[in-house]
Design a protein around this motif. Structure first.
Motif, PDB file in Angstrom:
ATOM      1  N   GLN A   1      -4.170  -4.374   8.709  1.00 18.49           N
ATOM      2  CA  GLN A   1      -4.827  -5.171   9.747  1.00 18.49           C
ATOM      3  C   GLN A   1      -5.743  -6.228   9.160  1.00 18.49           C
ATOM      4  O   GLN A   1      -5.811  -7.359   9.638  1.00 18.49           O
ATOM      5  CB  GLN A   1      -5.633  -4.264  10.676  1.00 18.49           C
ATOM      6  N   LYS A   2      -6.465  -5.877   8.106  1.00 22.35           N
ATOM      7  CA  LYS A   2      -7.444  -6.796   7.507  1.00 22.35           C
ATOM      8  C   LYS A   2      -6.803  -7.802   6.569  1.00 22.35           C
ATOM      9  O   LYS A   2      -7.454  -8.758   6.148  1.00 22.35           O
ATOM     10  CB  LYS A   2      -8.506  -5.996   6.750  1.00 22.35           C
ATOM     11  N   GLY A   3      -5.543  -7.603   6.229  1.00 24.69           N
ATOM     12  CA  GLY A   3      -4.878  -8.527   5.315  1.00 24.69           C
ATOM     13  C   GLY A   3      -5.024  -8.164   3.861  1.00 24.69           C
ATOM     14  O   GLY A   3      -4.578  -8.925   2.986  1.00 24.69           O
ATOM     15  N   ASP A   4      -5.637  -7.017   3.567  1.00 28.60           N
ATOM     16  CA  ASP A   4      -5.750  -6.581   2.173  1.00 28.60           C
ATOM     17  C   ASP A   4      -4.418  -6.045   1.650  1.00 28.60           C
ATOM     18  O   ASP A   4      -4.178  -6.050   0.436  1.00 28.60           O
ATOM     19  CB  ASP A   4      -6.812  -5.489   2.034  1.00 28.60           C
ATOM     20  N   LEU A   5      -3.591  -5.555   2.564  1.00 31.70           N
ATOM     21  CA  LEU A   5      -2.268  -5.046   2.224  1.00 31.70           C
ATOM     22  C   LEU A   5      -1.228  -5.800   3.043  1.00 31.70           C
ATOM     23  O   LEU A   5      -1.476  -6.126   4.212  1.00 31.70           O
ATOM     24  CB  LEU A   5      -2.167  -3.546   2.518  1.00 31.70           C
ATOM     25  N   ASP A   6      -0.096  -6.096   2.448  1.00 33.20           N
ATOM     26  CA  ASP A   6       0.960  -6.828   3.146  1.00 33.20           C
ATOM     27  C   ASP A   6       2.037  -5.918   3.707  1.00 33.20           C
ATOM     28  O   ASP A   6       2.664  -6.232   4.727  1.00 33.20           O
ATOM     29  CB  ASP A   6       1.606  -7.836   2.193  1.00 33.20           C
TER      30      ASP A   6
ATOM     31  N   LEU B   1       0.440   1.699  14.734  1.00 35.88           N
ATOM     32  CA  LEU B   1       1.239   0.556  14.294  1.00 35.88           C
ATOM     33  C   LEU B   1       2.081  -0.009  15.425  1.00 35.88           C
ATOM     34  O   LEU B   1       2.373  -1.211  15.451  1.00 35.88           O
ATOM     35  CB  LEU B   1       2.134   0.972  13.123  1.00 35.88           C
ATOM     36  N   ARG B   2       2.461   0.842  16.370  1.00 36.89           N
ATOM     37  CA  ARG B   2       3.253   0.364  17.498  1.00 36.89           C
ATOM     38  C   ARG B   2       2.465  -0.577  18.402  1.00 36.89           C
ATOM     39  O   ARG B   2       3.052  -1.310  19.199  1.00 36.89           O
ATOM     40  CB  ARG B   2       3.768   1.549  18.309  1.00 36.89           C
TER      41      ARG B   2
ATOM     42  N   GLY C   1       0.844  -1.202   0.000  1.00 38.50           N
ATOM     43  CA  GLY C   1       0.000   0.000   0.000  1.00 38.50           C
ATOM     44  C   GLY C   1       0.871   1.240   0.000  1.00 38.50           C
ATOM     45  O   GLY C   1       1.687   1.423   0.901  1.00 38.50           O
ATOM     46  N   ILE C   2       0.713   2.079  -1.027  1.00 36.20           N
ATOM     47  CA  ILE C   2       1.527   3.291  -1.150  1.00 36.20           C
ATOM     48  C   ILE C   2       0.655   4.532  -0.963  1.00 36.20           C
ATOM     49  O   ILE C   2      -0.573   4.458  -1.004  1.00 36.20           O
ATOM     50  CB  ILE C   2       2.255   3.341  -2.501  1.00 36.20           C
ATOM     51  N   GLU C   3       1.318   5.683  -0.787  1.00 37.56           N
ATOM     52  CA  GLU C   3       0.618   6.917  -0.441  1.00 37.56           C
ATOM     53  C   GLU C   3      -0.262   7.467  -1.564  1.00 37.56           C
ATOM     54  O   GLU C   3      -1.293   8.072  -1.304  1.00 37.56           O
ATOM     55  CB  GLU C   3       1.636   8.004  -0.079  1.00 37.56           C
ATOM     56  N   ALA C   4       0.174   7.308  -2.815  1.00 36.76           N
ATOM     57  CA  ALA C   4      -0.525   7.977  -3.908  1.00 36.76           C
ATOM     58  C   ALA C   4      -0.142   7.350  -5.235  1.00 36.76           C
ATOM     59  O   ALA C   4       0.865   6.643  -5.344  1.00 36.76           O
ATOM     60  CB  ALA C   4      -0.180   9.472  -3.929  1.00 36.76           C
TER      61      ALA C   4
ATOM     62  N   ARG D   1      -4.648   2.772   5.021  1.00 37.12           N
ATOM     63  CA  ARG D   1      -3.505   1.879   4.819  1.00 37.12           C
ATOM     64  C   ARG D   1      -3.291   0.995   6.045  1.00 37.12           C
ATOM     65  O   ARG D   1      -3.058  -0.207   5.921  1.00 37.12           O
ATOM     66  CB  ARG D   1      -2.241   2.675   4.504  1.00 37.12           C
ATOM     67  N   VAL D   2      -3.376   1.586   7.231  1.00 36.16           N
ATOM     68  CA  VAL D   2      -3.212   0.785   8.454  1.00 36.16           C
ATOM     69  C   VAL D   2      -4.334  -0.246   8.562  1.00 36.16           C
ATOM     70  O   VAL D   2      -4.100  -1.414   8.895  1.00 36.16           O
ATOM     71  CB  VAL D   2      -3.188   1.692   9.702  1.00 36.16           C
ATOM     72  N   SER D   3      -5.559   0.180   8.250  1.00 38.25           N
ATOM     73  CA  SER D   3      -6.692  -0.733   8.287  1.00 38.25           C
ATOM     74  C   SER D   3      -6.505  -1.868   7.289  1.00 38.25           C
ATOM     75  O   SER D   3      -6.802  -3.030   7.579  1.00 38.25           O
ATOM     76  CB  SER D   3      -7.987   0.030   7.988  1.00 38.25           C
TER      77      SER D   3
END
Length: 538
Positions: free
Chosen positions: A254-259, A272-273, A57-60, A249-251
């Protein structure tokens, strides 16, 4: 917004990189590990396995992936690093070391550098990587309005045989190899310069080959089966998905959509901490700052710049808007870096002093203290802008705000069409890289032309110090020279220092290999060569 590689401190000894017995070191690039980068979370598995697809997952959505046509942002570098290899990269100690090049060797006076290339490496289109291809790329970088100023000391680039390129400079530069770890070091298929179809289908020598692109949705790449690094890459495929919202991105992680994700937003860093993820954090990477156009009213007047500096309560900003995650900054160097000075003369918050300076400015010029602040179109930027505007108005200033998309904001600032703006930049692993591009007076071009010296600030003392630093192999000489640059910037305020963000690269525990990012490539400029080494547990 905009950007650079990460920061550093101690020095090694050999002048060239990959040059026979001298070994892969540089005498001028400090040790990143002394800046305080941290690694946490589950350990990697013992042995890499091949296969699998990774989603990053990238910013833009990047503006484009032609290295000579677009200034790569954080997201641009992340994707570009999948397809292009740099001639050099940073090792875990912050030293410039050969990557695609076998060696980068200097002449005795450091004004001529010889790049030695490997044999048997091909671009994704099947054409050979040779000296003429590298000459074509470097000449294109020299002519580019995006990258030309960063190579302004290069006077010629020639191929002496199929595996050797000779680069001549107008002045000594001990840290020339460090330039090849950033955007002008990416080697791309020369066909990209003539075939418009390749603008959206980039070709390099990198670990992954372009597969498909859906604008603002995904850039997909598949494994390069002919990659020159034996046994790499491990992954079958890698996808880059633009997810502009940091919370999303954090979500997604958490959900596994992004590694894998990256962020520098304080709230998400704190989130994230608390999660069971692998993380690389670094707080020595770059600076957040306001930027003042010193060649346009009101900030062509030193009183105006001083007033802004005294009116900016950056300590409260870091507490109220950044949850004390962002670190203090008084210049472009982090503690432990060459050039850092704890007490460099930069003003501390004093609203009464700011009011007095505004009054002096009005009396001296006969004009009200007013200006337009150009900022980015997003919620975080709006909150930040309002925080500082309240202070500036209390000091007697009149401030207008003009919010723009990031790409338009960068263009306005680079062309000098602004009064005050907002940026995030600096702290390259070697300060020469930033100095060459951003602080020298020679980087200033007439208004309307792209200038990497964004505040268009001219200072002969800074120019002399940079010239001295670039020609020296002595860490003490270089440190003292950059301390002088630091003091001059602090005392003349072309930049209003806000803080030093904490960059975090976070990954699902099944992802292995992100620890290589401790070399600073978690930052926004500089090739992320560790992408080739990522692998997924089964």
């Amino acid at each position: 917004m905009c950007v650079v590689a990460i920061a550093a401190s101690a020095c090694s000894t050999a002048p060239g990189i990959g040059s026979g017995d001298a070994g892969p070191t540089s005498s001028t690039i400090p040790d990143l590990n002394k800046i305080g980068g941290t690694i946490s979370g589950p350990a990697d598995d013992a042995s890499p396995v091949n296969g699998g697809r990774l989603v990053v997952g990238i910013e833009a959505e990047p503006e484009g992936l032609v290295p000579t046509s677009y200034a790569f942002s954080s997201s641009g570098h992340m994707i570009a690093s999948a397809v292009f290899d740099p001639l050099a990269t940073l090792d875990a100690n912050g030293n410039a070391v050969p990557y695609l090049a076998k060696a980068i060797d200097p002449s005795d006076n450091y004004q001529t550098w010889t790049i030695t290339l490997p044999t048997g490496v091909t671009f994704h289109d099947g054409t050979a990587l040779d000296a003429q291809a590298v000459v074509t790329d470097l000449e294109a970088y020299r002519k580019s309005i995006i990258t030309g100023l960063s190579l302004k000391t290069v006077t010629s680039v020639t191929a002496t045989d199929p595996t050797h390129v000779v680069v001549k400079l107008s002045q000594p530069m001990v840290a020339f190899p460090a330039q090849m770890t950033t955007q002008p070091g990416y080697i791309f298929a020369p066909a990209m310069l003539t075939n418009p179809d390749l603008a959206g289908k980039p070709e390099g020598t990198g670990p992954y080959v372009f597969d498909r692109h859906e604008n603002s949705k995904v850039w997909s790449f598949k494994k390069n089966p002919h990659y020159w690094r034996t046994g790499l890459p491990h992954l079958d495929a890698i996808d880059f998905k633009p997810v502009p919202d940091n919370l999303d991105r954090v979500s997604g992680l958490q959900k596994g959509d992004l590694d894998v994700i990256h962020t520098n937003r304080p709230r998400q860093v704190l989130d994230l901490r608390t999660l069971d993820v692998k993380r690389v954090e670094n707080a020595g990477g770059e600076e957040d700052y306001l930027i003042l156009n010193t060649q346009a009213p009101p900030f062509d007047n030193a009183l105006a710049r001083q007033a802004i500096a005294y009116a900016s309560d950056t300590a409260k900003w870091r507490t109220d808007q950044n949850f004390d995650v962002e670190q203090p900054a008084n210049g472009p160097f982090a503690p432990g870096q060459l050039g850092y000075v704890e007490n460099n003369g930069y003003p501390t918050f004093d609203l009464a002093k700011a009011k007095d300076l505004v009054a002096q400015y009005t009396a001296q010029t006969g004009k009200p203290f007013e200006f337009t602040w150009q900022t980015q179109e997003d919620v975080d930027a709006h909150q930040e802008t309002q925080f500082f505007i309240d202070l500036y108005q209390q000091a007697g200033m009149k401030v207008s705000v003009e919010a723009k998309p990031q790409i338009n904001l960068v263009a306005a600032i680079a062309s000098g069409s602004y009064q005050m703006g907002r940026f995030r930049l600096f702290s390259s692993a070697n300060p020469d890289v930033d100095a060459e591009s951003f602080w020298e007076s020679a980087s200033i071009l007439p208004p309307g032309n792209v200038s990497l010296n964004f505040p268009r600030y001219q200072n002969a003392t800074i120019d002399a110090a940079i010239t001295k630093a670039k020609a020296s192999t002595d860490p003490q000489v270089r440190d003292q020279a950059y301390q002088e640059v630091n003091r001059q910037l602090a005392q003349n305020q072309p930049y209003i220092w806000l803080g030093r963000p904490v960059w975090t690269l976070a990954a699902n525990p099944k992802v292995n290999g992100i620890y290589a990012a401790v070399n600073g490539s978690v930052q926004t400029i500089g090739a992320k060569t560790w992408l080739a080494e990522l692998w997924v547990s089964r």
